[in-house]
Design a protein around this motif. Structure first.
Motif, PDB file in Angstrom:
ATOM      1  N   ALA A  57      -3.539  -1.138   9.326  1.00 36.95           N
ATOM      2  CA  ALA A  57      -4.969  -1.267   9.617  1.00 36.95           C
ATOM      3  C   ALA A  57      -5.812  -1.270   8.351  1.00 36.95           C
ATOM      4  O   ALA A  57      -7.045  -1.421   8.427  1.00 36.95           O
ATOM      5  CB  ALA A  57      -5.416  -0.128  10.531  1.00 36.95           C
ATOM      6  N   GLY A  58      -5.186  -1.076   7.190  1.00 32.20           N
ATOM      7  CA  GLY A  58      -5.937  -1.059   5.938  1.00 32.20           C
ATOM      8  C   GLY A  58      -6.676   0.234   5.692  1.00 32.20           C
ATOM      9  O   GLY A  58      -7.621   0.260   4.889  1.00 32.20           O
ATOM     10  N   GLY A  59      -6.279   1.322   6.351  1.00 32.53           N
ATOM     11  CA  GLY A  59      -6.947   2.603   6.181  1.00 32.53           C
ATOM     12  C   GLY A  59      -6.448   3.372   4.979  1.00 32.53           C
ATOM     13  O   GLY A  59      -5.495   2.980   4.301  1.00 32.53           O
ATOM     14  N   VAL A  60      -7.123   4.516   4.739  1.00 27.77           N
ATOM     15  CA  VAL A  60      -6.772   5.373   3.613  1.00 27.77           C
ATOM     16  C   VAL A  60      -5.881   6.525   4.063  1.00 27.77           C
ATOM     17  O   VAL A  60      -4.929   6.897   3.383  1.00 27.77           O
ATOM     18  CB  VAL A  60      -8.040   5.918   2.927  1.00 27.77           C
ATOM     19  CG1 VAL A  60      -7.680   6.872   1.795  1.00 27.77           C
ATOM     20  CG2 VAL A  60      -8.895   4.775   2.403  1.00 27.77           C
ATOM     21  N   SER A  61      -6.190   7.103   5.234  1.00 30.02           N
ATOM     22  CA  SER A  61      -5.423   8.212   5.767  1.00 30.02           C
ATOM     23  C   SER A  61      -5.384   8.099   7.283  1.00 30.02           C
ATOM     24  O   SER A  61      -6.361   7.666   7.911  1.00 30.02           O
ATOM     25  CB  SER A  61      -6.048   9.543   5.352  1.00 30.02           C
ATOM     26  OG  SER A  61      -5.323  10.641   5.872  1.00 30.02           O
ATOM     27  N   PRO A  62      -4.263   8.453   7.933  1.00 29.21           N
ATOM     28  CA  PRO A  62      -4.165   8.329   9.385  1.00 29.21           C
ATOM     29  C   PRO A  62      -5.212   9.164  10.119  1.00 29.21           C
ATOM     30  O   PRO A  62      -5.517  10.295   9.730  1.00 29.21           O
ATOM     31  CB  PRO A  62      -2.746   8.838   9.690  1.00 29.21           C
ATOM     32  CG  PRO A  62      -1.994   8.668   8.424  1.00 29.21           C
ATOM     33  CD  PRO A  62      -2.987   8.907   7.331  1.00 29.21           C
ATOM     34  N   ALA A  99       0.831  -1.204   0.000  1.00 23.98           N
ATOM     35  CA  ALA A  99       0.000   0.000   0.000  1.00 23.98           C
ATOM     36  C   ALA A  99       0.869   1.259   0.000  1.00 23.98           C
ATOM     37  O   ALA A  99       0.593   2.228  -0.730  1.00 23.98           O
ATOM     38  CB  ALA A  99      -0.934  -0.010   1.215  1.00 23.98           C
ATOM     39  N   ALA A 100       1.922   1.264   0.807  1.00 23.69           N
ATOM     40  CA  ALA A 100       2.807   2.429   0.857  1.00 23.69           C
ATOM     41  C   ALA A 100       3.551   2.625  -0.464  1.00 23.69           C
ATOM     42  O   ALA A 100       3.700   3.757  -0.952  1.00 23.69           O
ATOM     43  CB  ALA A 100       3.815   2.261   2.001  1.00 23.69           C
ATOM     44  N   GLN A 101       3.979   1.531  -1.058  1.00 28.17           N
ATOM     45  CA  GLN A 101       4.710   1.637  -2.321  1.00 28.17           C
ATOM     46  C   GLN A 101       3.822   2.204  -3.422  1.00 28.17           C
ATOM     47  O   GLN A 101       4.264   3.021  -4.230  1.00 28.17           O
ATOM     48  CB  GLN A 101       5.236   0.258  -2.718  1.00 28.17           C
ATOM     49  CG  GLN A 101       6.169   0.278  -3.911  1.00 28.17           C
ATOM     50  CD  GLN A 101       6.807  -1.071  -4.157  1.00 28.17           C
ATOM     51  OE1 GLN A 101       6.328  -2.102  -3.692  1.00 28.17           O
ATOM     52  NE2 GLN A 101       7.898  -1.094  -4.889  1.00 28.17           N
ATOM     53  N   TRP A 122       1.357   6.937   9.342  1.00 30.74           N
ATOM     54  CA  TRP A 122       0.999   6.381   8.032  1.00 30.74           C
ATOM     55  C   TRP A 122       1.210   4.870   8.017  1.00 30.74           C
ATOM     56  O   TRP A 122       0.401   4.125   7.430  1.00 30.74           O
ATOM     57  CB  TRP A 122       1.822   7.040   6.933  1.00 30.74           C
ATOM     58  CG  TRP A 122       1.246   8.341   6.429  1.00 30.74           C
ATOM     59  CD1 TRP A 122       1.652   9.602   6.732  1.00 30.74           C
ATOM     60  CD2 TRP A 122       0.131   8.488   5.534  1.00 30.74           C
ATOM     61  NE1 TRP A 122       0.873  10.534   6.089  1.00 30.74           N
ATOM     62  CE2 TRP A 122      -0.064   9.880   5.340  1.00 30.74           C
ATOM     63  CE3 TRP A 122      -0.711   7.595   4.893  1.00 30.74           C
ATOM     64  CZ2 TRP A 122      -1.077  10.379   4.525  1.00 30.74           C
ATOM     65  CZ3 TRP A 122      -1.721   8.087   4.065  1.00 30.74           C
ATOM     66  CH2 TRP A 122      -1.893   9.465   3.890  1.00 30.74           C
ATOM     67  N   THR A 123       2.249   4.387   8.669  1.00 26.85           N
ATOM     68  CA  THR A 123       2.483   2.945   8.728  1.00 26.85           C
ATOM     69  C   THR A 123       1.389   2.243   9.521  1.00 26.85           C
ATOM     70  O   THR A 123       0.894   1.184   9.111  1.00 26.85           O
ATOM     71  CB  THR A 123       3.852   2.655   9.366  1.00 26.85           C
ATOM     72  OG1 THR A 123       4.876   3.268   8.578  1.00 26.85           O
ATOM     73  CG2 THR A 123       4.114   1.163   9.438  1.00 26.85           C
ATOM     74  N   LEU A 179      -2.424  16.001   7.044  1.00 22.70           N
ATOM     75  CA  LEU A 179      -3.585  15.422   7.722  1.00 22.70           C
ATOM     76  C   LEU A 179      -4.543  16.525   8.158  1.00 22.70           C
ATOM     77  O   LEU A 179      -4.202  17.714   8.197  1.00 22.70           O
ATOM     78  CB  LEU A 179      -3.131  14.610   8.938  1.00 22.70           C
ATOM     79  CG  LEU A 179      -2.110  13.493   8.671  1.00 22.70           C
ATOM     80  CD1 LEU A 179      -1.848  12.715   9.954  1.00 22.70           C
ATOM     81  CD2 LEU A 179      -2.592  12.571   7.576  1.00 22.70           C
ATOM     82  N   GLY A 180      -5.752  16.113   8.532  1.00 20.91           N
ATOM     83  CA  GLY A 180      -6.754  17.056   8.991  1.00 20.91           C
ATOM     84  C   GLY A 180      -6.387  17.681  10.325  1.00 20.91           C
ATOM     85  O   GLY A 180      -5.501  17.203  11.043  1.00 20.91           O
ATOM     86  N   ALA A 181      -7.089  18.745  10.673  1.00 23.16           N
ATOM     87  CA  ALA A 181      -6.778  19.488  11.898  1.00 23.16           C
ATOM     88  C   ALA A 181      -6.925  18.617  13.136  1.00 23.16           C
ATOM     89  O   ALA A 181      -6.118  18.698  14.064  1.00 23.16           O
ATOM     90  CB  ALA A 181      -7.683  20.716  11.995  1.00 23.16           C
ATOM     91  N   GLU A 182      -7.946  17.771  13.160  1.00 27.41           N
ATOM     92  CA  GLU A 182      -8.176  16.930  14.330  1.00 27.41           C
ATOM     93  C   GLU A 182      -7.046  15.910  14.494  1.00 27.41           C
ATOM     94  O   GLU A 182      -6.594  15.660  15.616  1.00 27.41           O
ATOM     95  CB  GLU A 182      -9.520  16.211  14.188  1.00 27.41           C
ATOM     96  CG  GLU A 182      -9.907  15.338  15.372  1.00 27.41           C
ATOM     97  CD  GLU A 182     -10.106  16.143  16.663  1.00 27.41           C
ATOM     98  OE1 GLU A 182     -10.017  15.539  17.751  1.00 27.41           O
ATOM     99  OE2 GLU A 182     -10.348  17.371  16.586  1.00 27.41           O
ATOM    100  N   ALA A 183      -6.590  15.320  13.394  1.00 25.41           N
ATOM    101  CA  ALA A 183      -5.519  14.333  13.466  1.00 25.41           C
ATOM    102  C   ALA A 183      -4.189  14.975  13.835  1.00 25.41           C
ATOM    103  O   ALA A 183      -3.362  14.373  14.518  1.00 25.41           O
ATOM    104  CB  ALA A 183      -5.393  13.592  12.132  1.00 25.41           C
ATOM    105  N   MET A 184      -3.967  16.229  13.390  1.00 23.58           N
ATOM    106  CA  MET A 184      -2.704  16.906  13.648  1.00 23.58           C
ATOM    107  C   MET A 184      -2.622  17.521  15.038  1.00 23.58           C
ATOM    108  O   MET A 184      -1.543  17.894  15.487  1.00 23.58           O
ATOM    109  CB  MET A 184      -2.481  18.009  12.601  1.00 23.58           C
ATOM    110  CG  MET A 184      -2.150  17.500  11.221  1.00 23.58           C
ATOM    111  SD  MET A 184      -0.532  16.698  11.149  1.00 23.58           S
ATOM    112  CE  MET A 184       0.554  18.103  11.476  1.00 23.58           C
TER     113      MET A 184
END
Length: 503
Positions: A480-485, A417-419, A474-475, A444-449
């Motif tokens: 977890a198979g997500g799209v964005s942290p 996924a990362a590659q 990101w790892t 990332l979004g404000a809440e995540a940051m």
């Protein structure tokens, strides 16, 4: 006057340069004059070449002989030129040229009886010949499997000087290319062997999935070394270009075997804690040789008992960790070796290192001094920090932890996924992503940051530490198979940096 010519390769670092060797026989007192910035080993080749030619039944010129290696300004080192020197002398003495000789690069050391001995650095030398368009390369038969890894060039193996002479004259054959050299067996040890330590096992999984650096501390016997040794088994096999890169470094270091020349698995290098700066980053007289950081390229460098390692040796790791390449300047020139590796550090909690930390008899100042052997700038380059604790007796009654195969499946999926995400930007793992790319295009979004911003504002996290935290996030997202942290991924990544100290 008679003139003979042959060609060889000079290897500087992992780069090869074609060397033209000329032999001139002219009137004058008998003697051999070798010119072209030759080192001591190459100067001694005059005696080896003369003995080999005489013992193979050929004649040695009884007048003045001049051997010139060009380009004259390029330092020449080692015994790799013996075969080309002898062939140039034979061509000059016979006053005739061989068509095959004009199209071939010759590599090999000569024994006094004419046998051709193996040499170091054959793989980068053959790569250089291919890159410069040479159609044929002749190598010692012991190096044939290594040379056969390179396509696009005819590779031949030679056993004796007489055999080479017969081949040049069209009266004999050399050993042909080995099309399918055997590969080293995969003998990776299993992660299920480690008892307990779920947090440390998770950290090793995250490190493998993202290519992150890791430090583990804890009392002796809790499994720090076992976990580090099992990290390479979680990594995917090297691609063909990566395998050739790694193999070229080991070829220059003289660590390849003829039975399994191609390194297809990520290397694991664990130097002793008494190793010097030169042993870690490379060095030596003349042209610098690759050190542990280069031998661990595309793999894992494990420094056990890092608190016992000389501080100057540890600080020398800063530049390789950031640049992925080490440049070593010596009298004979600058050698550059790639060294993009994962750093894994392990140490006890204090000098006395009792099995139970409560039994420690060290003074508080001694404990602080021992644990602060890693400087702030170096520790800032470590993404994951884990403190391990002794396992209790009940741990042995539990089911065994996950096997390497089960964890490897998740790691490979996360790496894929990362590659796919970073391929347009020229990187393949989360640990290699630049901070500017994370903060701008993949912000990332404000809440995540919010958690990392708070840590930076409080002085608990540097800007570099923030970038490394985001890479770990990101790892965790990829695992977890997500799209964005999410915020949870960022908080979990922060916990691995132990933000109780300045990070």
């Amino acid at each position: 006057m008679a003139l003979g010519r042959a060609f060889s390769v000079a290897v500087r670092g992992v780069e090869g340069h074609i060397v033209e060797i000329e032999a001139d026989i002219s009137n004058g007192l008998p003697g051999v004059h070798l010119v072209g910035l030759a080192d001591a080993a190459l100067q001694e080749s005059r005696d080896r070449v003369r003995a080999a030619i005489n013992n193979c039944g050929f004649s040695w010129p009884q007048t003045r002989l001049t051997l010139a290696l060009s380009p004259a300004t390029l330092p020449k080192m080692g015994s790799v030129y013996d075969l080309a020197l002898a062939t140039a002398v034979l061509a000059a003495e016979g006053k005739k040229g061989w068509p095959k000789l004009e199209k071939a690069v010759l590599l090999g050391e000569l024994a006094l009886d004419g046998r051709v001995r193996p040499v170091k650095g054959v793989l980068p030398a053959v790569l250089a010949a291919q890159r410069h368009g040479w159609p044929t390369v002749v190598v010692p038969v012991e190096n044939l499997a290594e040379a056969s890894l390179i396509d696009g060039v005819d590779v031949w193996g030679v056993s004796t000087l007489g055999q080479l002479h017969a081949w040049l004259a069209g009266k004999g054959d050399l050993h042909a290319r080995i099309d399918h050299p055997d590969q080293a067996p995969d003998v990776s040890i299993d992660l299920a062997d480690v008892v307990g330590q779920p947090q440390a096992r998770r950290a090793v999984e995250v490190a493998a999935a993202g290519g992150h650096n890791l430090v583990m501390t804890g009392p002796p016997g809790v499994g720090k070394t076992m976990l580090a040794q099992r990290l390479p088994g979680l990594l995917p096999p090297l691609s063909q270009p990566e395998a050739l890169e790694v193999t070229a470094i080991h070829s220059v270091a003289g660590l390849l075997t003829g039975e399994a020349p191609l390194i297809t698995r990520p290397p694991f290098v664990a130097p002793h804690h008494t190793s010097s700066v030169a042993a870690l980053v490379g060095g030596g007289s003349g042209m610098a040789r690759p050190g542990a950081v280069s031998r661990a390229h595309r793999g894992v460098l494990f420094l056990d008992e890092f608190a016992e390692i000389n501080s100057s040796a540890l600080e020398a790791l800063r530049t390789p960790l950031e640049d992925g390449v080490i440049r070593l300047a010596r009298r004979e020139g600058v050698a550059s070796y790639p060294c993009r590796f994962q750093l894994v550090l392990a140490a006890n909690l204090c000098p006395c290192a009792p099995p139970d930390p409560r039994d420690c008899v060290c003074a508080s100042a001694d404990r602080r001094r021992y644990r602060s052997r890693l400087s702030g700038p170096l520790l800032d380059r470590v993404d994951l920090r884990v403190e391990m604790h002794a396992s209790r007796a009940g741990t042995f009654a539990d089911n065994a932890g996950e096997s390497t195969a089960a964890v490897r499946e998740r790691v490979w999926a996360a790496r894929a996924a990362a590659q796919e995400r970073w391929r347009p930007y020229g990187v393949s793992t989360n640990a290699e992503v630049s901070g500017s790319l994370l903060r701008r295009k993949f912000r990332l979004g404000a809440e995540a940051m919010k958690p990392v911003k708070t840590a930076v504002d409080r002085g608990l996290l540097s800007i570099r530490g923030m970038d490394r935290t985001l890479r770990v996030a990101w790892t965790l997202c990829d695992l977890a198979g997500g799209v964005s942290p999410t915020r949870e991924h960022v908080v979990s990544a922060l916990s691995y940096r132990q933000v109780g100290e300045r990070s």
